[in-house]
Design a protein around this motif. Structure first.
Motif, PDB file in Angstrom:
ATOM      1  N   UNK A   1      11.107  -2.365 -10.149  1.00 41.45           N
ATOM      2  CA  UNK A   1      10.510  -2.477 -11.468  1.00 41.45           C
ATOM      3  C   UNK A   1       8.858  -2.993 -11.244  1.00 41.45           C
ATOM      4  N   UNK A   2       8.495  -3.219 -10.000  1.00 39.84           N
ATOM      5  CA  UNK A   2       7.159  -3.664  -9.998  1.00 39.84           C
ATOM      6  C   UNK A   2       6.128  -2.555 -10.117  1.00 39.84           C
ATOM      7  N   UNK A   3       5.023  -2.840 -10.882  1.00 42.53           N
ATOM      8  CA  UNK A   3       4.063  -2.032 -11.011  1.00 42.53           C
ATOM      9  C   UNK A   3       2.885  -2.044  -9.930  1.00 42.53           C
ATOM     10  N   UNK A   4       2.342  -1.267  -9.615  1.00 43.83           N
ATOM     11  CA  UNK A   4       1.231  -1.312  -8.596  1.00 43.83           C
ATOM     12  C   UNK A   4       0.055  -0.298  -9.061  1.00 43.83           C
TER      13      UNK A   4
ATOM     14  N   UNK B   1      -1.511  -5.156   3.067  1.00 43.64           N
ATOM     15  CA  UNK B   1      -1.506  -6.550   3.041  1.00 43.64           C
ATOM     16  C   UNK B   1      -0.554  -6.946   1.752  1.00 43.64           C
ATOM     17  N   UNK B   2      -0.725  -6.185   0.684  1.00 39.92           N
ATOM     18  CA  UNK B   2       0.311  -6.571  -0.447  1.00 39.92           C
ATOM     19  C   UNK B   2       1.627  -6.083  -0.038  1.00 39.92           C
TER      20      UNK B   2
ATOM     21  N   UNK C   1     -12.064  -1.340  -2.322  1.00 42.16           N
ATOM     22  CA  UNK C   1     -10.703  -0.932  -2.556  1.00 42.16           C
ATOM     23  C   UNK C   1     -10.021  -2.171  -3.359  1.00 42.16           C
ATOM     24  N   UNK C   2      -9.205  -2.036  -4.196  1.00 43.55           N
ATOM     25  CA  UNK C   2      -8.383  -3.088  -4.805  1.00 43.55           C
ATOM     26  C   UNK C   2      -6.888  -2.663  -4.835  1.00 43.55           C
ATOM     27  N   UNK C   3      -5.943  -3.341  -4.335  1.00 42.54           N
ATOM     28  CA  UNK C   3      -4.453  -3.216  -4.228  1.00 42.54           C
ATOM     29  C   UNK C   3      -3.916  -4.290  -4.919  1.00 42.54           C
ATOM     30  N   UNK C   4      -3.252  -4.061  -5.833  1.00 46.65           N
ATOM     31  CA  UNK C   4      -2.254  -4.894  -6.788  1.00 46.65           C
ATOM     32  C   UNK C   4      -0.794  -4.486  -6.841  1.00 46.65           C
ATOM     33  N   UNK C   5       0.002  -5.481  -6.670  1.00 48.45           N
ATOM     34  CA  UNK C   5       1.481  -5.195  -6.987  1.00 48.45           C
ATOM     35  C   UNK C   5       1.887  -6.593  -7.930  1.00 48.45           C
ATOM     36  N   UNK C   6       2.627  -6.131  -8.760  1.00 44.08           N
ATOM     37  CA  UNK C   6       2.948  -7.213  -9.838  1.00 44.08           C
ATOM     38  C   UNK C   6       4.397  -6.987 -10.529  1.00 44.08           C
ATOM     39  N   UNK C   7       4.985  -8.074 -11.156  1.00 40.70           N
ATOM     40  CA  UNK C   7       6.210  -7.977 -11.419  1.00 40.70           C
ATOM     41  C   UNK C   7       6.614  -8.921 -12.447  1.00 40.70           C
ATOM     42  N   UNK C   8       7.056  -8.751 -13.746  1.00 38.01           N
ATOM     43  CA  UNK C   8       7.093  -9.556 -14.928  1.00 38.01           C
ATOM     44  C   UNK C   8       8.591  -9.555 -15.127  1.00 38.01           C
TER      45      UNK C   8
END
Length: 288
Positions: free
Chosen positions: A176-179, A128-129, A196-203
């Motif tokens: 460069x995104x973290x996950x 999904x992410x 379960x937890x899924x995260x993608x993030x970028x700064x």
């Protein structure tokens, strides 16, 4: 297996034809890891088992126009080890590595994990992410659905009787995104996930969050992204308070969908804590 017939399809087109011929009296077999359990429970009554597990048409991983295309009969083990997945979608490789045991990962397929639509499916939040879409082929043609459109509830999808999921298309993670992928289980061995937890993030250079995607499995009947929690971060420099607020947002949204159930007293604080933990792992707080 009494009174059942095992039919090996030679191609996707033949499998589609067999589905049309046998209609409601058939079921597809890819990895078979979920199917065998359901057959043992007596919940599968179809007499014709159509084997698509060896179709090369359904076993591939390749890059194409900024996306990654994965054949539905690709195993979890293949996703874990494939260089394209490890380089461009490592959160999926991580999620697949948590599926069952080595034996299950060597047999179970990505398409099967999606179509089975179990609320505890490990790969679904990661997909999904990654903004995954599924291709469904039938005698009438092919249609493409977002995974959030395909899965409508626990063990329920909008896949029609004559359709085969042939391919999963995911976006490459932003450079460069973290996950972070977290799986909570009852014990330190093979077990279904409790959460379960899924995260993608970028700064950006100023630490403002430019992209964030959050999905939490085993929380609601239909999987989705928790956009209200994501909105707390977009365009902002994160703080410790935001991590806590995001966890609370996720639990509020969960309860809004499910209502207050017997398991809520346990799940609410756990959802909040694990969401905040995943966010802290991928988002950097600016130094003051």
């Amino acid at each position: 297996m009494t009174n059942r017939r095992f039919i090996k399809a030679g191609s996707v087109d033949e499998a589609v034809t067999l589905l049309g011929t046998h209609k409601d009296d058939c079921v597809l077999v890819a990895g078979g890891t979920d199917l065998m359990v359901e057959m043992h429970k007596g919940s599968v009554i179809a007499r014709n088992l159509i084997d698509i597990s060896r179709l090369e048409e359904l076993q591939f991983i390749r890059e194409e126009n900024g996306t990654i295309r994965i054949g539905s009969a690709t195993t979890h083990a293949e996703c874990v080890e494939h260089e394209v997945i490890k380089q461009y979608a490592p959160i999926l490789a991580e999620a697949c590595s948590w599926v069952g045991s080595p034996q299950i990962r060597n047999r179970g397929t990505l398409g099967g994990n999606i179509i089975s639509a179990a609320a505890c499916a490990d790969t679904v939040p990661a997909l999904i992410v990654l903004n995954a879409k599924c291709l469904l082929k039938s005698a009438k043609g092919t249609r493409e659905l977002k995974i959030t459109e395909l899965i409508t509830g626990p063990n329920e999808t909008v896949r029609k009787p004559g359709e085969i999921c042939t391919e999963i298309v995911i976006e490459k993670m932003p450079e460069g995104a973290g996950y972070k992928f977290i799986k909570l289980i009852r014990r330190n061995r093979v077990a279904k996930s409790r959460l379960t937890v899924a995260v993608i993030a970028q700064q950006d250079a100023s630490k403002k969050v430019t992209d964030i995607r959050i999905s939490v499995g085993s929380t609601t009947p239909k999987p989705h992204r928790y956009t209200s929690a994501e909105e707390l971060f977009l365009g902002n420099v994160p703080t410790e308070d935001l991590f806590k607020a995001a966890g609370e947002k996720v639990s509020v949204d969960m309860i809004a969908v499910t209502g207050y159930r017997w398991s809520t007293e346990y799940k609410k604080p756990v959802v909040e804590a694990l969401t905040a933990r995943a966010l802290r792992a991928v988002i950097e707080v600016a130094k003051r």
